[in-house]
Design an enzyme around this catalytic site. Structure first.
Site, PDB file in Angstrom:
ATOM      1  N   HIS A   1      -2.087  17.833  -8.418  1.00 28.29           N
ATOM      2  CA  HIS A   1      -3.532  17.634  -8.259  1.00 28.29           C
ATOM      3  C   HIS A   1      -3.836  16.702  -7.090  1.00 28.29           C
ATOM      4  O   HIS A   1      -4.777  16.917  -6.335  1.00 28.29           O
ATOM      5  CB  HIS A   1      -4.162  17.104  -9.555  1.00 28.29           C
ATOM      6  CG  HIS A   1      -4.569  18.197 -10.485  1.00 28.29           C
ATOM      7  ND1 HIS A   1      -3.658  18.889 -11.249  1.00 28.29           N
ATOM      8  CD2 HIS A   1      -5.780  18.753 -10.742  1.00 28.29           C
ATOM      9  CE1 HIS A   1      -4.290  19.818 -11.945  1.00 28.29           C
ATOM     10  NE2 HIS A   1      -5.582  19.762 -11.659  1.00 28.29           N
TER      11      HIS A   1
ATOM     12  N   LYS B   1      -4.701  19.129 -22.904  1.00 27.50           N
ATOM     13  CA  LYS B   1      -4.993  18.581 -24.229  1.00 27.50           C
ATOM     14  C   LYS B   1      -5.793  17.294 -24.082  1.00 27.50           C
ATOM     15  O   LYS B   1      -5.667  16.591 -23.076  1.00 27.50           O
ATOM     16  CB  LYS B   1      -3.701  18.309 -25.007  1.00 27.50           C
ATOM     17  CG  LYS B   1      -2.907  17.133 -24.448  1.00 27.50           C
ATOM     18  CD  LYS B   1      -1.792  16.711 -25.371  1.00 27.50           C
ATOM     19  CE  LYS B   1      -0.871  15.691 -24.724  1.00 27.50           C
ATOM     20  NZ  LYS B   1      -1.324  14.313 -24.854  1.00 27.50           N
TER      21      LYS B   1
END
Lengths: 180, 279
Positions: free
Chosen positions: A39, A104
């Site tokens: 990222h 999550k």
């Protein structure tokens, strides 16, 4: 609780918008892994006006870094990592066309806003059931950032990967029950 | 005086790393099987998947979770033990290297926190040594995932905050952690000592078996009360709601200064990996 709905990638805008927080989904098709270091790099590439390592168009990004693959297996254990660490990068990627994320844990207000604005969805897997999830992976291919090891971007073909709709395009949040 | 060769330490550490990551410890399994009996709906489904995952991990000899952690090693070294053949720290790290390589465990350690290059063998481990009476060496290996570690907290309370302050801090920490640490969790609490000692006690509390009673009745009551309050938060398995947010709360205490009341809360995920052996 309802039954699992089966979806195949790439997900259309219409399908994404039809998903509701709490829906149980089996994903079949292509997902791309990317976590912290990937990222970081994608945002730097974005800022520099470069192409992304893969097309976002209806594709799914899975925040995950598998354990090493043993001989004779497709992949090692693999499961979702905590989404929150990607929250500072996600809005720019969503603005660039990323619609579907699997990870999550709860998301920031900025990510929620971006998902609502661009018609995206955040799907949550159960953390720590990575041996089970590895059985859903049918093939694995390195796409970019090999030097990042477990954090490299990999293209996975999955079959019936179990997830729940955590954050839908209307902004409903499955984790929002008085506590996060 | 008993001699223990470093090569025996290395092979034991390697074995414990692999076992801890692949085979769920019996206390965790038993606790999850209990939880299945009281949950329904989504919470039940999540717990059933967690149990199924534990079975697949054993059957296919692969880690329960892809995050095989930063390796925490507790050494209780008998004062009558003489370690021979090399350096103890090197021996432990060699065991971690061997275990993580041969066991196909994920290498998740960067050599420097700011420059962040992966060491590619999961070393160095975090090693805690205590000198104890006797001529044995007890090794406890706890591969610690960082999804749960990141939600852990430490606060320097002051004496006026008292036990209520401690309880509130534990509950606030668990509430803020929510779905992130992969519940159902184990909560390790260290109260007293000083800054670093409270954190170490909280970590040690995580490797105590679920279901064992605190020998201090006052602390056993505190653990029971905290567990009940945490499980009333409705965070539940995977944070999707339910009555099983924590499998256990373990509290360790130590003497502290007249001006101090440090509290550390270390959260362990639903795998709460820990394996031990005595040489």
């Amino acid at each position: 609780m309802g039954e699992y709905r089966e979806l195949t990638t790439p997900l259309s805008d219409e399908t994404i918008r039809s998903l509701r927080s709490g829906d149980m989904i089996y994903i079949t098709g292509t997902v791309y892994t990317a976590r912290d270091a990937a990222h970081q790099r994608m945002s730097e590439m974005l800022a520099a006006g470069q192409d992304m390592p893969f097309e976002f168009d209806g594709n799914i990004v899975f925040y995950a870094g598998p354990s090493p693959t043993q001989p004779g297996m497709v992949i090692g254990s693999i499961g979702p990592t905590t989404a929150g660490r990607m929250d500072s990068f996600a809005p720019a990627l969503i603005a660039r066309g990323l619609k579907v994320m699997i990870a999550k844990g709860f998301r920031s207000d900025a990510v929620k806003k971006a998902i609502m604005e661009h018609g995206g969805v955040y799907l949550a897997g159960v953390g720590g059931i990575a041996a089970l999830m590895s059985q859903c992976v049918k093939s694995e291919e390195l796409v970019a950032f090999e030097d990042l090891g477990p954090e490299a971007i990999r293209k996975l073909e999955v079959e019936k990967l179990p997830v729940v709709v955590a954050l839908d395009s209307a902004g409903n949040d499955v984790y929002d029950r008085g506590n996060k | 005086m008993k001699e223990i060769h470093v090569s025996d330490i290395t092979s034991k550490v390697a074995e414990l790393c692999i076992k801890a990551c692949v085979v769920v410890s019996p206390d965790v399994r038993a606790s999850m099987e209990q939880a299945v009996k009281i949950e329904k709906g989504t919470a039940l489904r999540v717990l059933e998947d967690m149990i199924k995952n534990q079975d697949i991990a054993i059957e296919r000899n692969m880690p329960i979770c892809q995050d095989t952690g930063l390796t925490v090693v507790f050494l209780e070294i008998g004062q009558d033990v003489h370690i021979v053949g090399g350096d103890l720290t090197d021996a432990v790290n060699e065991g971690v290297r061997k275990g993580y390589t041969e066991g196909y465990l994920r290498k998740s350690v960067v050599g420097d926190p700011l420059r962040r290059t992966n060491t590619n063998d999961n070393t160095p481990a975090i090693i805690h040594c205590d000198i104890v009476p006797g001529d044995k060496l007890k090794i406890t290996v706890s591969p610690k995932g960082v999804g749960s570690e990141n939600m852990s907290r430490l606060k320097m309370l002051t004496p006026g905050d008292g036990i209520e302050g401690v309880k509130n801090f534990v509950l606030e920490t668990i509430k803020a952690a929510g779905s992130n640490p992969c519940p159902p969790i184990v909560v390790g609490v260290g109260v007293g000592g000083n800054l670093e000692y409270s954190a170490k006690m909280a970590k040690q509390a995580l490797v105590r078996d679920i279901g064992t009673k605190n020998p201090d009745a006052y602390l056993a009551d505190l653990e029971a009360e905290l567990l009940e309050k945490i499980n009333a938060l409705d965070i539940g398995p995977a944070g999707l709601g339910g009555a099983t947010t924590a499998m256990a709360v373990h509290v360790n205490v130590y003497a502290t200064h007249i001006a101090g009341l440090p509290v550390a809360v270390n959260i362990g995920c639903h795998a709460n990996r820990h394996e031990e052996a005595v040489l």
